[in-house]
Design an enzyme around this catalytic site. Structure first.
Site, mmCIF file in Angstrom:
data_model
loop_
_atom_site.group_PDB
_atom_site.id
_atom_site.type_symbol
_atom_site.label_atom_id
_atom_site.label_comp_id
_atom_site.label_asym_id
_atom_site.label_seq_id
_atom_site.Cartn_x
_atom_site.Cartn_y
_atom_site.Cartn_z
ATOM 1 N N HIS A 156 0.865 -1.187 0.000
ATOM 2 C CA HIS A 156 0.000 0.000 0.000
ATOM 3 C C HIS A 156 0.902 1.237 0.000
ATOM 4 O O HIS A 156 1.503 1.563 1.013
ATOM 5 C CB HIS A 156 -0.918 -0.019 1.220
ATOM 6 N N ASP B 165 1.149 4.998 -0.294
ATOM 7 C CA ASP B 165 0.454 6.288 -0.285
ATOM 8 C C ASP B 165 1.140 7.290 -1.198
ATOM 9 O O ASP B 165 2.350 7.482 -1.114
ATOM 10 C CB ASP B 165 0.408 6.847 1.141
ATOM 11 N N ASP C 157 -7.600 1.508 2.174
ATOM 12 C CA ASP C 157 -7.265 2.483 3.223
ATOM 13 C C ASP C 157 -8.173 3.705 3.314
ATOM 14 O O ASP C 157 -8.250 4.315 4.375
ATOM 15 C CB ASP C 157 -5.804 2.937 3.035
ATOM 16 N N HIS D 50 -5.964 9.515 -0.984
ATOM 17 C CA HIS D 50 -6.786 9.583 0.234
ATOM 18 C C HIS D 50 -6.100 10.250 1.415
ATOM 19 O O HIS D 50 -6.762 10.512 2.415
ATOM 20 C CB HIS D 50 -7.305 8.191 0.617
HETATM 21 ZN ZN LIG Z 1 -3.106 4.950 2.675
#
Ligand SMILES: [Zn+2]
Length: 935
Positions: A41, A43, A158, A405
């Protein structure tokens, strides 16, 4: 905080349509089919900026370097054909891809083709449909061009809640399933207990079953099973009895037990096991090797009754479909999200309001620029075309990244937020050059235009330093004629405004609220649909421009235009009623501001209010003092200015001929010298009987009815205020049987109706503590925030047209370009020479019906135009405007000679059967076309 207990029978709220469910718990004989989903994941900016994450800078903040993850993963996949990996973040992948040799690219293409490296898609947070479609199109076009693949899976493991419209958009993109991680912890528990972790999400009232989305909620999170995070240092698997510390059986027992726990939450014998975490798989081999030892052991021992394999969500979905269990239907959205008691993630709806506004405005600018550039019709083979596309890509990249996000949500570290703003600002400058280039070609005037970036801060060099004449060209990206009220700062009262025919215009000057040496120049600019109009502002005396001076009002006040009347109370000095004059509807409505004390934790629960979480500890009025009223009673504009406290003021405006009133609030740096964090809300209280209900939009598309203190699963209320907060991105309303109070907002905010008849939105947050969800900083909002809310009082039946059109105009503001005119070319009192030689007014489209929005017209490099049409209304919202729209594409664009057109999927990565001469667009639907023009 008192804890209340409620229980609402779920069965009552599941639509009757739902398929009857006969649960068959997996029997002891069933062998579990265990899908190990290896993922990382990554970001796109959070604790570090996007580039820092990619390259691995700033390791002291977080050990993360995405380029090394992609290096390691692709090599590990090349080594073993059984391994699989899914990847989401195209912004990182695209950076990595640019760096690879042709040999490596060929190898990765093979991995993708064989389904061993699969792209899936993610991201949402206080987003707007327009921006999400753009971002996804960018990613999907890249994947189609480089790999010839269409992602089919949404993987939002997420984001902090999930919008119904996101699922609708995924459906329109041809997705088969939506996997997500974060839903309210109490719903999650209920779903775990009742095997309801998989369901059909009926995400749109208007689209019905057509956009149903099969959905899967992750059992706990997207992380490794606890104890099996080898990259974090968990115990490795030792399966060689000749060596010390042999542990494979013990570890396999633990792993198998965790798998069985998850198996008990679904209706079949397939189990999805996420295998990864934030920025993991930099040591891909460490992960794969350990997992393979575990797999070998478990698969070799039938007593475990499970088979483990590397998989992807697509393979898992296919496998679930084969077992064909019945699924129930879930409606609505997944807001608000909470991960435990006292921890409602409703703060991020309002965190970093300036970033939220800027991103929204830049999306409007980018769309306008695309439309203008398409109208100017530069040929793809030319250098000027290529240069413009290069500039546009700076904004595309910036805007795509900001959809992340932890970006738009305002939950990143401050230096990362500044990085996003810098990227948007670079994009803005580049896109304005394209606007200038396009306007120049259309006007026959060259591309030398200037722009003002701080008009809402009353700064604009082109009008302030007026010495002679400046030509102002307004471009209207909306497909309707528009009356625009510009407000420009000027430094002299000798100002004249002229239209392109040389007619002097009625204009008014208002003393500027920020700077006593300035005035706001106001006039009306009429702009044709998807076209432009030019006006001239000159420094000269005229009777047509009048100065409106402020009058201090001692008692009450009535303020009206032809459409609406507002009254201000004699005793409180505050707004106390609004009347829709055309409909004869009067509503008692007051406007107040309040602040929530940001909790720093309580003795029984340490949760603080922060970037993600809103946890109030007391509600207080901003000021009990009667505010002064200063009235500016113009003709074009009537404005009341009120100072409400040392760092809060507002202006309430009635523009000529409009039925909404604008409330523009200015929140200066919030005072925390009393040691208290503060979160500021604006609250309207009315006499409407709302029975606990109010409505807010889902990503600017459909309105969703909210109900105070109601959920469809067993619940406790630990935070009575914040658990009733939901996001508003475009509009919210309250209504009873006859009257509606609508708010249209300029950016995403948190919104609630905590008592019947009241509705509030949050404007700014300044908290003192981190809320312990990883960002590691308090949300210390110190910047001045100036926000506008447009308020409408009407009958139920007439509310929607105003709400929809005001929202559209706000999200697609007129683009304003300035150009100095040589004053010597203006004959005495006559029209500037400039105006007689240039095309000053132009429209590229015939006016379209009020329910149809031309969302995009974007030139693509193969010479085609990508065109999107969007139906602005939802089903049953309006008797006429909610009807399906029929359009003939070849007739819509009067300035374009269309040779051929093809309907395509939402992100233009697949053809769709359909007529282009008789396009039918249903409520809330968006249709996308590729158009080829005649040479
Ligand atoms: Zn995230």
């Amino acid at each position: 905080m008192a804890t209340m207990r409620f229980f609402v029978l779920l069965a009552l709220l599941i639509p009757l349509y739902a398929i009857s469910v006969h649960l068959r718990p997996p029997s002891a004989e069933d062998v579990l089919d265990v899908h190990i989903i290896a993922h990382s994941h990554d970001d796109v900016g959070w604790l570090k900026t996007v580039d820092e994450y990619y390259t691995g800078f700033n390791q002291s903040i977080q050990d993360a370097g995405v380029q090394y993850i992609l290096d390691a993963v692709t090599s590990a996949l090349e080594d073993d054909p059984d391994r699989r990996f899914i990847y989401v973040e195209i912004a990182f992948f695209e950076r990595w891809w640019r760096d690879q040799s042709e040999k490596k690219k060929a190898s990765v293409r093979r991995l993708v083709k064989e389904g061993r490296f699969e792209f899936i898609n993610g991201d949402e947070a206080t987003t707007h449909y327009s921006g999400v479609i753009d971002q996804m199109t960018l990613g999907h076009q890249f994947l189609m061009k480089e790999f010839g693949v269409r992602p089919k899976i949404g993987w939002h493991v997420d984001p902090f809640g999930h919008a119904a419209t996101q699922a609708t958009l995924f459906s329109d993109m041809g997705f088969d399933a939506f996997f997500f991680g974060r839903i309210d912890y109490q719903e999650q528990k209920w779903r775990n207990d009742t095997r309801e972790m998989e369901f059909i999400w009926r995400n749109s009232k208007s689209r019905g079953e057509k956009t149903d989305m099969w959905s899967h909620v992750l059992y706990a999170s997207y992380s490794y099973l606890p104890g099996f995070a080898w990259e974090y240092g968990d115990e490795p698997i030792q399966d060689d009895p000749r060596l010390f510390r042999y542990n494979v059986r013990a570890r396999a027992d633990v792993f198998a037990e965790l798998v069985r726990e998850r198996a008990a939450t679904v209706k079949h014998n397939r189990v999805l096991i996420p295998f990864g975490e934030d920025f993991q798989f930099e040591k891909a081999l460490l992960n794969f090797r350990n997992m393979e030892k575990l797999m070998k052991f478990i698969n070799g021992h039938p007593e475990y009754k499970m088979k483990l394999r590397y998989s992807t969500p697509s393979i898992y979905l296919q496998s679930v479909k084969e077992s064909n269990p019945p699924f129930n239907i879930r409606e609505g959205d997944f807001f608000p999200y909470a991960d435990r008691d006292h921890a409602y993630w409703t703060g991020f709806y309002s965190s970093r309001p300036t970033l939220k506004l800027y991103a929204r405005q830049m999306n409007g600018l980018a769309h306008a620029s695309d439309k203008l550039f398409a109208a100017a019709n530069f040929k793809p083979s030319t250098a000027e075309y290529r240069a413009a596309r290069e500039k546009t890509s700076v904004m595309d990249d910036a805007y795509g990244i900001v959809q992340h996000h932890d970006a738009l949500a305002g939950t990143e570290k401050l230096h990362v937020a500044e990085d996003y703003i810098l990227r948007l600002s670079m994009g803005q400058h580049k896109v304005e050059e394209v606007v200038g280039q396009s306007l120049g070609k259309l006007m026959g005037a060259g591309g030398d235009f200037g722009f003002c970036h701080s008009l809402n801060e009353s700064i604009c060099e082109h009008t302030e330093d007026l010495n002679g004449t400046v030509a102002v060209t307004f471009y209207n990206p909306v497909a309707w004629q528009r009356s625009h009220f510009p407000r420009f700062p000027v430094t002299s009262t000798d100002v004249e405004v002229m239209d392109s025919d040389g007619q002097v215009q009625k204009a008014e000057l208002f003393p500027n609220a920020d700077d006593e040496n300035k005035y706001d120049l106001v006039f009306v600019a009429d702009i044709p649909p998807m076209g432009y109009a030019t006006y001239f502002i000159s420094s000269q005396k005229t009777d047509y421009t009048s100065l409106v001076t402020g009058v201090d009002i001692e008692g009450g006040l009535k303020l009206d235009n032809s459409e609406i009347s507002l009254t201000f109370s004699d005793t409180t000095g505050r707004l106390d009623s609004a009347t829709n004059l055309r409909e004869g509807i009067e509503l008692d409505v007051t406007l107040d501001y309040l602040w929530y004390n940001s909790s720093t934790g309580t003795s029984d629960n340490r949760q603080a209010s922060g970037a993600y979480i809103f946890r109030p500890n007391g509600t207080y009025p901003i000021s009990d003092v009667r505010p002064s009223i200063t009235l500016y009673n113009g003709t074009l504009l009537k404005e009341v200015r009120q100072k409400l406290g040392p760092w809060l003021s507002h202006s309430i405006r009635l523009w000529q001929g409009t039925s909404v009133f604008e409330v523009e609030n200015t929140v200066d740096t919030i005072d925390i010298s009393d040691g208290l964090g503060k979160e500021i809300s604006m609250k309207f209280s009315s006499s409407l009987q709302t029975d606990g209900k109010w409505s807010t939009d889902s990503m600017g598309v459909e309105m969703i009815e909210r109900r105070r203190n109601v959920r469809e699963w067993p619940f406790n209320i630990t935070e009575p205020i914040s658990w009733n907060y939901v996001p508003v991105n475009e509009a919210a309303y309250l209504s009873d049987s006859s009257t509606r109070l609508t708010l249209v907002v300029d950016r995403s905010r948190g919104c609630s109706s905590l008592e019947d008849g009241s509705i509030e939105t949050m404007l700014q947050r300044r908290t003192l503590m981190d809320d312990r969800r990883g960002v590691g900083e308090p949300l210390n909002g110190t910047e001045r925030v100036r926000s506008s809310t447009y308020v409408h009082v009407s009958s139920e039946s007439t509310a929607a047209p105003t709400q929809r059109s005001v929202s559209l105009l706000i999200n697609n503001p007129a683009v304003v370009a300035f150009r100095t005119v040589d004053s010597t070319s203006i004959p005495n009192g006559g029209i500037p020479f400039f105006s007689r030689t240039k095309r000053l007014v132009w429209s590229g489209i015939r006016a379209l019906p009020q329910n149809l929005h031309v969302l995009n017209v974007r030139p693509l490099d193969d010479g085609t135009l990508l065109v999107r049409l969007h139906h602005l209304y939802e089903k049953d919202e309006h008797s006429v405007l909610s009807q399906p729209i029929s359009v003939n594409l070849t007739e819509v664009f009067s300035s374009l000679k269309i040779a051929s057109a093809q309907e395509v999927s939402l992100t233009a990565n697949a053809k769709v059967e359909g007529s282009v001469t008789n396009v039918e667009i249903g409520p809330t639907e968006t249709k996308t076309f590729l158009i080829r023009l005649k040479e």
